[in-house]
Motif scaffolding. Structure first.
Motif, mmCIF file in Angstrom:
data_model
loop_
_atom_site.group_PDB
_atom_site.id
_atom_site.type_symbol
_atom_site.label_atom_id
_atom_site.label_comp_id
_atom_site.label_asym_id
_atom_site.label_seq_id
_atom_site.Cartn_x
_atom_site.Cartn_y
_atom_site.Cartn_z
ATOM 1 N N PHE A 75 23.592 -60.371 15.111
ATOM 2 C CA PHE A 75 23.064 -61.851 15.422
ATOM 3 C C PHE A 75 23.384 -62.220 16.935
ATOM 4 C CE2 PHE A 75 21.434 -65.382 13.329
ATOM 5 C CZ PHE A 75 21.120 -64.754 12.273
ATOM 6 N N GLU A 76 24.038 -61.431 17.828
ATOM 7 C CA GLU A 76 24.260 -61.496 19.004
ATOM 8 C C GLU A 76 23.133 -61.402 19.816
ATOM 9 O OE1 GLU A 76 27.305 -58.932 20.333
ATOM 10 O OE2 GLU A 76 29.040 -59.952 19.296
ATOM 11 N N LYS A 87 16.201 -59.015 13.332
ATOM 12 C CA LYS A 87 16.991 -58.018 14.129
ATOM 13 C C LYS A 87 18.263 -57.964 13.211
ATOM 14 C CE LYS A 87 20.259 -57.486 18.006
ATOM 15 N NZ LYS A 87 20.506 -57.910 19.208
ATOM 16 N N SER A 88 19.017 -59.147 12.511
ATOM 17 C CA SER A 88 19.890 -59.212 11.877
ATOM 18 C C SER A 88 19.727 -58.344 10.383
ATOM 19 C CB SER A 88 20.381 -60.445 11.534
ATOM 20 O OG SER A 88 21.540 -60.686 10.811
ATOM 21 N N ALA A 91 19.292 -54.740 11.029
ATOM 22 C CA ALA A 91 20.681 -53.983 11.307
ATOM 23 C C ALA A 91 21.445 -53.824 10.027
ATOM 24 C CB ALA A 91 21.560 -54.716 12.229
ATOM 25 N N PHE A 92 21.565 -54.864 9.202
ATOM 26 C CA PHE A 92 22.163 -54.838 8.010
ATOM 27 C C PHE A 92 21.808 -53.599 7.187
ATOM 28 C CE2 PHE A 92 21.842 -55.820 3.527
ATOM 29 C CZ PHE A 92 23.208 -55.764 3.023
ATOM 30 N N TRP A 93 20.462 -53.651 7.079
ATOM 31 C CA TRP A 93 19.759 -52.615 6.330
ATOM 32 C C TRP A 93 20.121 -51.105 6.727
ATOM 33 C CZ3 TRP A 93 19.444 -52.828 1.403
ATOM 34 C CH2 TRP A 93 18.814 -51.472 0.803
ATOM 35 N N ALA A 94 20.005 -50.981 8.138
ATOM 36 C CA ALA A 94 20.357 -49.601 8.735
ATOM 37 C C ALA A 94 21.733 -49.233 8.210
ATOM 38 C CB ALA A 94 20.236 -49.835 10.207
ATOM 39 N N GLY A 95 22.892 -50.123 8.266
ATOM 40 C CA GLY A 95 24.059 -49.998 7.917
ATOM 41 C C GLY A 95 24.129 -49.659 6.301
ATOM 42 N N VAL A 96 23.495 -50.239 5.676
ATOM 43 C CA VAL A 96 23.376 -49.558 4.052
ATOM 44 C C VAL A 96 22.692 -48.291 4.000
ATOM 45 C CG1 VAL A 96 22.289 -50.094 1.644
ATOM 46 C CG2 VAL A 96 23.130 -52.070 3.125
#
Length: 199
Positions: A75-76, A87-88, A91-96
Motif C-alpha cells: 500500500f506504500e 497494486k495491493s 502484491a497479496f496474490w503474488a505472495g500466495v
C-alpha cells in the motif's frame, strides 16, 4: 550456550518447523521431526522452548507479522485510490502463488489453535491483527485520495479480509488462477464503488 547462540537456535527451529509443516502438515510436525529437520539434538529444543505449542505460537506470530508487512508494503507509494488497491491486491496474490504451502499452513495453525484449550486467544489475536491492519490501510488510502468510505471502515476491513481468506482457500483447492484474478478484479471494483466524495 550463549544467549546469542540460543536465539540463533530458536530461529533455526522455527524455520525448521515451518519447513516440516509445509511439507508434511501441522499434525506431523512433532518435536522429533522438527529437531531432525534442524539437525539438532532433542535437548536443544527443550532448552529453547517450553513445549511444542510454544514453538507453534511463534510460527503463527511470524506468519502473521510477515503477512502484515507485505500488506503495508503493497500500500506504500503514490497513485490514485484505484491503482493503490489494484497494486495491493496484486502484491497479496503474488505472495500466495509464490508460497502456497505457507498459506495452507496458516489455515491449519488457525484451526489447530482454535481446537487447543488455552490457544483460542492466539487465533483471535491473529485475525484481530489482520483486521486492524486492513482497517488502517483502508483509512490511510481514503484519506490520501480525499474520499470517504460509504460503509463503516471496520465492516469494510472484515469484508476485505473475508474475501482474501476465501479466495486463497478456494485457490489452494483448485489452483484456478484465471478465475481468482477475476475475483480480485471484482473486489477492487467493488471497493471503488464504496468510495464516496468527502463532505
Amino acid at each position: 550456550m550463549s544467549r546469542m547462540a540460543a536465539k540463533d537456535r530458536r530461529e533455526e527451529l522455527i524455520a525448521a518447523a515451518l519447513r516440516v509443516m509445509v511439507r508434511d502438515g501441522v499434525a506431523k510436525a512433532t518435536t522429533r521431526a522438527i529437531v531432525g529437520e534442524a539437525d539438532m539434538p532433542l535437548g536443544v529444543f527443550h532448552y529453547c522452548f517450553d513445549s511444542r505449542e510454544q514453538l507453534l505460537q511463534e510460527v503463527i506470530t511470524r506468519f502473521t507479522d510477515s503477512s502484515v508487512t507485505a500488506a503495508r508494503k503493497a500500500f506504500e507509494g503514490n497513485g490514485d485510490l484505484a491503482s493503490r488497491i489494484t497494486k495491493s491486491l496484486s502484491a497479496f496474490w503474488a505472495g500466495v502463488e509464490l508460497n502456497p504451502g505457507e498459506h495452507q499452513v496458516s489455515y491449519e495453525l488457525t484451526h489447530y489453535a482454535l481446537r487447543q484449550a488455552g490457544f483460542e486467544e492466539l487465533a483471535r489475536r491473529q485475525y484481530q491483527h489482520y483486521l486492524e491492519v486492513h482497517e488502517e490501510l483502508l483509512t490511510e488510502a481514503a484519506e490520501s485520495a480525499g474520499v470517504r468510505w460509504t460503509v463503516p471502515t471496520p465492516v469494510l476491513a472484515r469484508y476485505l479480509n473475508s474475501v482474501l481468506d476465501g479466495v486463497t482457500l478456494c485457490w489452494l483447492v483448485d489452483r484456478d488462477s484465471e478465475q481468482t484474478h477475476e475475483v480480485l478484479r471484482l473486489t477492487g471494483e467493488h471497493l471503488m464503488s464504496l468510495a464516496g466524495k468527502r463532505t
